[in-house]
Write a protein that holds these residues in place. Structure first.
Motif, PDB file in Angstrom:
ATOM      1  N   LEU A 274       0.831  -1.203   0.000  1.00 29.16           N
ATOM      2  CA  LEU A 274       0.000   0.000   0.000  1.00 29.16           C
ATOM      3  C   LEU A 274       0.868   1.256   0.000  1.00 29.16           C
ATOM      4  N   VAL A 275       1.974   1.218   0.765  1.00 29.63           N
ATOM      5  CA  VAL A 275       2.874   2.367   0.800  1.00 29.63           C
ATOM      6  C   VAL A 275       3.503   2.603  -0.565  1.00 29.63           C
ATOM      7  N   GLN A 276       3.903   1.515  -1.241  1.00 30.69           N
ATOM      8  CA  GLN A 276       4.512   1.656  -2.571  1.00 30.69           C
ATOM      9  C   GLN A 276       3.500   2.194  -3.580  1.00 30.69           C
ATOM     10  N   ARG A 277       2.266   1.762  -3.489  1.00 29.21           N
ATOM     11  CA  ARG A 277       1.238   2.295  -4.390  1.00 29.21           C
ATOM     12  C   ARG A 277       1.006   3.770  -4.119  1.00 29.21           C
ATOM     13  N   TRP A 278       0.976   4.138  -2.839  1.00 34.27           N
ATOM     14  CA  TRP A 278       0.810   5.535  -2.489  1.00 34.27           C
ATOM     15  C   TRP A 278       1.980   6.372  -2.998  1.00 34.27           C
ATOM     16  N   GLY A 279       3.198   5.840  -2.834  1.00 35.44           N
ATOM     17  CA  GLY A 279       4.364   6.558  -3.316  1.00 35.44           C
ATOM     18  C   GLY A 279       4.379   6.730  -4.829  1.00 35.44           C
ATOM     19  N   SER A 280       3.927   5.695  -5.566  1.00 37.69           N
ATOM     20  CA  SER A 280       3.891   5.796  -7.020  1.00 37.69           C
ATOM     21  C   SER A 280       2.851   6.800  -7.482  1.00 37.69           C
ATOM     22  N   ARG A 281       1.734   6.908  -6.748  1.00 39.68           N
ATOM     23  CA  ARG A 281       0.724   7.909  -7.107  1.00 39.68           C
ATOM     24  C   ARG A 281       1.230   9.309  -6.837  1.00 39.68           C
ATOM     25  N   ARG A 282       1.993   9.477  -5.747  1.00 36.78           N
ATOM     26  CA  ARG A 282       2.541  10.787  -5.437  1.00 36.78           C
ATOM     27  C   ARG A 282       3.606  11.191  -6.439  1.00 36.78           C
ATOM     28  N   GLY A 283       4.355  10.140  -6.914  1.00 34.58           N
ATOM     29  CA  GLY A 283       5.416  10.457  -7.881  1.00 34.58           C
ATOM     30  C   GLY A 283       4.872  10.805  -9.239  1.00 34.58           C
TER      31      GLY A 283
END
Length: 283
Positions: A274-283
């Motif tokens: 979930l953190v990686q998905r959140w980070g990819s959306r922010r990027g």
């Protein structure tokens, strides 16, 4: 007139292409996927399923009884508490080390960068012996941490540090320095620039590194078994407790405690995703 030959997507095939070539099945991707699934099943899925099945085959009551025996419960609490503390410490120090390796230049930088990976390559039982010599009764530093909970934390810090450094370091290397220069040109100081620009970009990587360090720490055996002294209710970690139960031919209880650790690790890995998905959306 014969009907046009269609491709797999349903579109007419280009003229001049033989019919056999146009209808050739795509075997490669399916074969690769099958081999990958088979390998993962044999190496990961089947063994984990067998352990979980063994741990719960007596029912939920038997599983809970095995997990909550005084020695197992004490070992689980120590393991989870020490692993959480180690994750917090290493996410701070690992980020600082990654920052130094990326942003600073100093003699021996390449050697330090190589040493970060040493816990990956060094057998953990050897790491435990090294730590015991360094922090044991005859410590050259006059710092005796053997057979204490502080020694357990030191051992876990050693084996989990690279997970944070190697997770944060690539993000720092790819970070756009122009944003920092723009912030400086607008009058922002170093701390404000770090807090408003750099840190938000590092948070997903820091959380991922902390999660990986935590899941690695809860399963650690080799580096802790020597330095901790395996004292029940005091310094015995869950992995050593599981080993002791296997030696006592109590595989059902060992599987139950293993399943408890597996559940915790699985929850943390879901959080990492979930953190990686959140980070990819922010990027």
């Amino acid at each position: 007139m014969s009907a046009p030959v269609l491709t797999e997507a349903g579109a007419p095939a280009p003229a001049g292409v033989p019919a056999s070539a146009r209808r050739r099945p795509r075997v490669g991707p399916g074969l690769g996927l099958g081999l990958a699934v088979l390998y993962l099943s044999l190496i990961v899925l089947f063994p984990l399923t067998a352990v979980a099945w063994k741990g719960v085959e007596g029912g939920a009551g038997a599983f809970w009884s095995a997990v909550t025996t005084p020695d197992s419960w004490a070992a689980l609490k120590l393991t989870l508490g020490a692993s959480a503390l180690v994750a917090v410490i290493n996410v701070i120090m690992g980020t600082l080390i990654a920052w130094v390796l990326v942003r600073d230049r100093f003699p021996g930088k390449a050697i330090v960068d190589t040493l970060i990976d040493l816990p990956f390559a060094l057998p953990t039982i050897v790491a435990g012996l090294v730590l015991l010599v360094l922090y044991g009764v005859k410590s050259p530093l006059h710092l005796n941490l053997a057979y204490t909970r502080a020694g357990v934390v030191i051992a876990l810090l050693f084996v989990t540090l690279p997970f944070v450094v190697r997770t944060v370091q690539p993000v720092l290397q790819e970070l756009d320095r122009d944003m920092e220069q723009a912030a400086f040109s607008l009058g922002a100081g170093p701390w404000l620039t770090f807090r408003r620009i750099i840190l938000p970009n590092l948070v997903p990587a820091m959380l991922s590194g902390a999660g990986l360090a935590f899941t690695r720490a809860i399963a650690e055996f080799g580096s802790t078994v020597l330095l901790s002294g395996n004292l029940p209710f005091k310094t015995q970690v869950a992995a050593v407790n599981i080993f002791g139960r296997i030696e006592s031919d109590d595989t059902a209880s060992a599987a139950a405690v293993s399943t408890a650790l597996l559940i915790v690790a699985f929850v943390v890995l879901i959080g990492l995703d979930l953190v990686q998905r959140w980070g990819s959306r922010r990027g």
